[in-house]
Design an enzyme around this catalytic site. Structure first.
Site: not given
Length: 429
Positions: A133, A157, A183, A192, A324, A356-357
């Site tokens: 990350s 980023y 990203t 959020r 994301h 995702s998921g």
């Protein structure tokens, strides 16, 4: 990366757990996601759980990510003699033991101290590619050292400072990253509520900015900031402000007491918040990547077929279809639904990953059947980290891979290429 395929991973995992059960030992990390999530929440602080488990807005995108998987049922084929399974895949010129990668998750120290180092060791131990990350809690060089020759990619980023972009890319190249994962969907933070209701942003306390404080260009920017004349705004002294200062000092490189007396930790946090991501990121920026690196380029955050087409036309080597983890836009399309549309648009050849998921091995099977070449796993391994550190991450990886292997065996598929849309039935109503 090691090219030995994972054969019989499911049977091996079953045997290990059941044999331990004979001795009265149960898994420290639950083998089902629901219980894994419940136990991880119990051992996590409110701020850690809000950041890692939370989503954007009312959580509709997170729910859609899961509901999308529920709309597809696996159609097992019988008597296929899939005695041995080969789970390996080719991605960007390298052979990967399984189609599972660890997604980049920022501010992991909220869940466990030395989080990135523990995850790196777990990834190496399971021969799983770890996407470092950009918002990590340990410098990428330290993580790479923990992994030896094991496969790692680096997430980028795009900063407002182009010199910092170049510096991070050079460092990714130097640590042997197998790809640069840019990203696209977090040029600004999404809404959020779980974090907002606690007034909690880990970066404001210096958590998750280690790639920056270890970067020579970022350090230069901080020094310039400190040297520039400025009118210092009055700071309200509250117990919370003191705790934040102590956190900044604790999370900044160097000695704690030296940091307490220095303006640098606070200046680093302020600089990070000002420049870490560029709201003006455009396709023109992305078009410069080929001149800036020889690494394979992966664009993460693609949901629209036209964006996928443009990414490959621009020269991307792969894309990650991702929302994301439901953390940026509330009521966004589910990543799995977007995968179907993207694959139909661009055809079978371009390399597409899904993020995702993903929660289980059956989810991985479904994603592969719908056109993903590989998937990225996020929250589940972070929950394993919270429960049992490095061993917890390893357990989650081994469990997901084992279930994928068993699902393949029971569905009549002997390798990843044989998992196709014919093994799924769409559920209506």
């Amino acid at each position: 990366m090691t090219t030995t395929p994972a054969r019989g991973a499911g049977i091996d995992r079953l045997n290990a757990i059941y044999r331990a059960g004979v001795l009265g030992r149960r898994p420290a990390v639950p083998t089902d996601f629901g219980e894994l999530e419940r136990r991880a929440k119990k051992v996590s602080s409110a701020k850690a759980w809000a950041y890692v488990a939370g989503g954007a807005g009312e959580g509709r995108t997170m729910r859609r990510n899961r509901e999308a998987f529920d709309r597809w049922a696996i159609l097992p084929a019988m008597a296929a003699a899939a005695v041995e399974r080969d789970l390996s895949v080719d991605l960007l010129g390298s052979r990967h033991t399984t189609p599972l990668l660890l997604a980049p998750v920022g501010a992991g120290a909220l869940m466990a101290e030395d989080s990135d180092l523990l995850i790196a060791r777990a990834a190496a131990a399971t021969d799983t590619t770890y996407v470092f990350s950009n918002q990590g809690c340990s410098p990428m060089e330290d993580c790479a050292a923990e992994m030896g020759d094991a496969s790692r990619w680096f997430q980028l980023y795009w900063s407002k400072d182009e010199g910092l972009v170049d510096s991070l890319i050079r460092r990714a190249e130097a640590i042997g990253a197998g790809a640069l994962v840019v990203t696209l969907d977090t040029t600004i933070l999404g809404w959020r509520p779980q974090d907002l209701n606690l007034g909690s942003l880990p970066f404001s306390r210096g958590i998750g900015i280690a790639q920056y404080t270890s970067d020579p260009r970022f350090q230069e920017i901080v020094r310039e900031r400190l040297a520039a004349p400025s009118e210092k705004a009055a700071v309200e002294i509250t117990p919370g402000a003191v705790r934040t200062l102590l956190d900044m000092s604790r999370n900044h490189p160097g000695g704690f007491w030296d940091n307490v007396r220095s303006p640098e930790p606070r200046a680093s946090v302020e600089t990070f918040l000002d420049i870490y991501s560029n709201p003006g990121l455009s396709w023109d920026h992305l078009a410069t990547l080929r001149e800036r690196t020889s690494l394979p380029i992966v664009l993460k955050g693609i949901l629209r077929p036209d964006d996928a087409r443009r990414a490959f036309a621009l020269g991307a080597d792969a894309i990650v279809v991702s929302n994301h983890g439901g953390r940026q836009v509330d009521s966004s399309i589910a990543s799995l639904d977007a995968l179907v549309a993207v694959r139909e648009e661009i055809g079978p050849e371009p390399t597409v990953l899904l993020d995702s998921g993903i929660r289980t091995g059956a989810d991985v099977f479904t994603a592969l059947a719908l056109g993903a070449d590989a998937v990225l796993l996020g929250r589940p391994y972070m929950y394993g980290l919270a429960l049992d550190g490095q061993r917890g991450v390893e357990s989650v990886i081994r469990n997901v891979v084992a279930e994928l292997d068993l699902t393949m065996a029971l569905s009549g598929t002997s390798d990843i290429a044989s998992i196709t849309r014919d093994h799924l039935a769409e559920q209506h109503g």
